[in-house]
Design a protein around this motif. Sequence first.
Motif, PDB file in Angstrom:
ATOM      1  N   ARG A  98       0.931  -1.065   0.095  1.00  0.00           N
ATOM      2  CA  ARG A  98       0.024  -0.018   0.000  1.00  0.00           C
ATOM      3  C   ARG A  98       0.809   1.336  -0.021  1.00  0.00           C
ATOM      4  NH1 ARG A  98      -4.202  -2.783   3.024  1.00  0.00           N
ATOM      5  NH2 ARG A  98      -2.701  -2.870   4.605  1.00  0.00           N
ATOM      6  N   VAL A  99       0.596   2.376  -0.838  1.00  0.00           N
ATOM      7  CA  VAL A  99       1.141   3.479  -0.818  1.00  0.00           C
ATOM      8  C   VAL A  99       0.380   4.457  -0.124  1.00  0.00           C
ATOM      9  CG1 VAL A  99       1.860   5.358  -2.334  1.00  0.00           C
ATOM     10  CG2 VAL A  99       2.233   2.877  -2.872  1.00  0.00           C
ATOM     11  N   TYR A 100       1.110   5.590   0.483  1.00  0.00           N
ATOM     12  CA  TYR A 100       0.311   6.504   1.289  1.00  0.00           C
ATOM     13  C   TYR A 100       0.789   7.729   1.048  1.00  0.00           C
ATOM     14  CZ  TYR A 100      -0.826   2.362   4.496  1.00  0.00           C
ATOM     15  OH  TYR A 100      -1.139   1.432   5.001  1.00  0.00           O
ATOM     16  N   MET A 107      -0.328  11.832   9.479  1.00  0.00           N
ATOM     17  CA  MET A 107      -1.612  11.006   9.039  1.00  0.00           C
ATOM     18  C   MET A 107      -1.249  10.598   7.636  1.00  0.00           C
ATOM     19  SD  MET A 107      -4.730  10.558  10.201  1.00  0.00           S
ATOM     20  CE  MET A 107      -5.528  11.789  10.972  1.00  0.00           C
ATOM     21  N   HIS A 110      -4.077   6.285   2.472  1.00  0.00           N
ATOM     22  CA  HIS A 110      -3.926   5.100   1.252  1.00  0.00           C
ATOM     23  C   HIS A 110      -4.383   5.881   0.062  1.00  0.00           C
ATOM     24  CE1 HIS A 110      -3.678   1.876  -0.776  1.00  0.00           C
ATOM     25  NE2 HIS A 110      -5.079   1.239  -0.626  1.00  0.00           N
ATOM     26  N   VAL A 111      -3.559   5.642  -1.051  1.00  0.00           N
ATOM     27  CA  VAL A 111      -3.759   6.267  -2.321  1.00  0.00           C
ATOM     28  C   VAL A 111      -4.509   4.948  -2.854  1.00  0.00           C
ATOM     29  CG1 VAL A 111      -2.996   7.191  -4.256  1.00  0.00           C
ATOM     30  CG2 VAL A 111      -1.904   7.814  -2.430  1.00  0.00           C
ATOM     31  N   ASP A 112      -5.631   5.397  -3.211  1.00  0.00           N
ATOM     32  CA  ASP A 112      -6.580   4.163  -3.777  1.00  0.00           C
ATOM     33  C   ASP A 112      -6.396   3.648  -5.079  1.00  0.00           C
ATOM     34  OD1 ASP A 112      -8.690   2.683  -2.793  1.00  0.00           O
ATOM     35  OD2 ASP A 112     -10.311   3.816  -4.078  1.00  0.00           O
ATOM     36  N   LYS A 141      -0.249   7.994  12.071  1.00  0.00           N
ATOM     37  CA  LYS A 141      -1.520   7.310  12.148  1.00  0.00           C
ATOM     38  C   LYS A 141      -1.980   7.103  10.680  1.00  0.00           C
ATOM     39  CE  LYS A 141      -2.143  11.179  14.101  1.00  0.00           C
ATOM     40  NZ  LYS A 141      -2.350  12.481  14.738  1.00  0.00           N
ATOM     41  N   VAL A 142      -3.265   6.256  10.827  1.00  0.00           N
ATOM     42  CA  VAL A 142      -3.719   5.978   9.602  1.00  0.00           C
ATOM     43  C   VAL A 142      -5.118   6.452   9.136  1.00  0.00           C
ATOM     44  CG1 VAL A 142      -4.292   4.206   7.679  1.00  0.00           C
ATOM     45  CG2 VAL A 142      -2.258   3.825   9.109  1.00  0.00           C
ATOM     46  N   GLY A 143      -5.253   7.601   8.539  1.00  0.00           N
ATOM     47  CA  GLY A 143      -6.750   8.330   8.309  1.00  0.00           C
ATOM     48  C   GLY A 143      -7.258   7.794   7.005  1.00  0.00           C
ATOM     49  N   ASN A 144      -8.162   8.584   6.600  1.00  0.00           N
ATOM     50  CA  ASN A 144      -9.271   8.009   5.365  1.00  0.00           C
ATOM     51  C   ASN A 144      -8.335   7.761   4.353  1.00  0.00           C
ATOM     52  OD1 ASN A 144     -11.409   7.878   7.177  1.00  0.00           O
ATOM     53  ND2 ASN A 144     -11.538  10.156   6.875  1.00  0.00           N
ATOM     54  N   LYS A 145      -8.988   6.971   3.359  1.00  0.00           N
ATOM     55  CA  LYS A 145      -8.279   6.929   1.996  1.00  0.00           C
ATOM     56  C   LYS A 145      -8.431   8.165   1.048  1.00  0.00           C
ATOM     57  CE  LYS A 145     -10.605   3.332   0.682  1.00  0.00           C
ATOM     58  NZ  LYS A 145     -11.265   2.258  -0.145  1.00  0.00           N
TER      59      LYS A 145
END
Lengths: 255, 470
Positions: A98-100, A107, A110-112, A141-145
């Motif tokens: 996964r790429v962010y 934060m 994730h790049v969809d 932290k992991v936020g919204n995509k």
Amino acid sequence: MATGALVASTLMPATASAAVTRSFNPGSLIKGSGPTVYYYAEDGKRYVFPNEKTYFTWYENFDTVIQIPDNMLSTLPLGKNVTYRPGKKMVKITTDPRVYVVDRGGMLRHVDSEEIAKTLYNINWANQIDDVPDSFFTNYKVGNKVESASEYRPADVMAGTTTISQDKGFDDTMAAISIGNTMTGFVPNSMTIKKGTTVTWTNQDSASHSVIGTGFQSDALGYNKSYNFKFNTVGSFEYKDGINPSITATIHVVQ
Amino acid sequence: MKYKYLFVLAAACLFATQAQAATLSPGDLIKASGPAVYYYSQEGKRLVFPNENTYKTWYTDFSTVKTITDAELAAITMGGNVTYKPGVRLVKIVSDSKVYAIAAGGVLRHVATEEIARNLYGADWNTKVDDIPVGFFSNYSIGSSILNSTDYSPSASTAQAVSIDTDRAAKTTPPVCTTCGSEPVTPTTTQETIQIALSASQNTIKINDVITFTASAQYSASIKEIRIYFDNNLVTACQNANVCSGDFAMPSVLDKETYQVKTEVTALDTTKETKTLDLARASTTEPDSEVTISVDREVIEPGQTTGITVQADETVDVKEIIIYVDDVAKKGCNYLGRSCKWSQIFDGPLGTEFNTYGLVTSVSGVTYRTQTKTITLAANSIPYVTIETGKTYILKGESMEAVVSASDEDGIQSIEILDSQKNVLKTCSGAAPCTLSTGPWVTEGMVTLWGRATDVPGSSNEQSIQFEVR
């Protein structure tokens, strides 16, 4: 060796700076005689750059790093790790495809799809990705995509967060000073702040200390006890430790 | 080989979790084709060992590590770093000399003295200290210091940490991702709490004091409002600021031992957090007999100097002595024996009174307070008097020599030596020291002698000394 992940915890400035100073301000880059560089923030803590890649998302070189005495450095409490500057790069971990993108406050989003990555970071997007070591992933932290390219514009995000203080949520209405032992005194010993800033002194020494200046005065502060004062007038304010009067320091208040 | 980046979709996530569910159970050590080893947690996440030292506090070797495929590993969410197993090693950071023991949940407790370290970890304790790279220091939190050896047990701490999961449960329990449904394994925004610091300009309160309260908040979303209350009365409310400060006058009657200060912080995303701080009413309790205060001259002229001495008896393991004048800390003595001395010039109109007392803190954290003495400014100061005997005790039948010395800006008229009932034993005129050989003393017990001096204008002052007859 089958354990753990890459450990890269020190940063080596290209040249060793010569002068050692006891004066620095929130936002200064500081180091001791060792190679590690820290960011000194408004809460009086020193923030760690977990690796060089993180440092270079914020700074181009080590020119502004200030060397302070080792005992002053160790008096300052450690803060959390610095995270990537938002918008500068995309990140991933080696063991996950996964790429962010990075948003304010560490934060990760994730790049969809590859399409979105291409729109955000153009055709060479794959070169704009850094691997974050597993052991530093916990700093984020992991936020919204990010589901469409309009949600995240790298240039705007970068322009919106120009300092590590902003990224961590600090502003210049506060500043902090640590009180060390009788050798170290107040850390920093001289600091420049803006009018209206509230300064908090915290005793990091096992022995008691106090803060006495013209117009402000604390009780005897035991270990980990704090006192604060808001500076509403411009000028240079000298103050001392009432318990060890030979320990003095200065706060410069500017418009 | 050119690396091809993939974007994980929901289907892949489901597939992967099914695959690993069949083979893995919580507590397993796992790895894929790379070298990194992870702990597979109860929450179904993989935890990172930040370095080999950390791994070795939990495991002696790598024999139980299970290998899974890269795709399976990638499908398991990262769940943070493993911290040292409690009790096994001591740690420090490179830039700091403090040595810490590890308590449950990655809590670091500063070992206050070398003696405690030796009691807990043996004479070779210093070979059991690891440096933690500063980049991993934020995985730990700082707990209270270990002030004596009974405060912490390495073996009990180790025994309690049955597994990495039970050790982590000692921290604030993180949310568990139980569903891996239509969304990829991306937990939504973490359950972060607002970090609040609340402080007051004084630790104790007296009637009519004006105290400044300050609250500051840290949070990823902007702070909408900070409110500060004192004893449920609103002190101040600040909108759209990370720091909020307000003054509040204490009531004129303080009928409670402690008063609560509370701050309520509301963030833009409606997260709320409160923090409280208890302020004690300034103590008006009786002085403690273990500590004494003496003032060289309790009556002086404006602009003169007098000394203040605070002493603790042998029952107190002194850590620090602080001398106060009018509630301002003037002098602190740390680890320097049982007494602390402070001299200063006192100035002001005639009749001005200064209150002085000492606070003595012991290594075990007990605070002793001396009685309060008053220094008064008067037109004529009283003389400075000292009385000395060569010894602290004599044997039955022996004599004891006492010397009284005095000085005063106006000159000394006479010096007297008195017994415990204040009967004059000897009078010397002039400023020369007055010497008297007393005894022989035939009864065992404590004997008190007084020295008195009178200056030319007629003010007098007395000091006493005690010795023992054995």
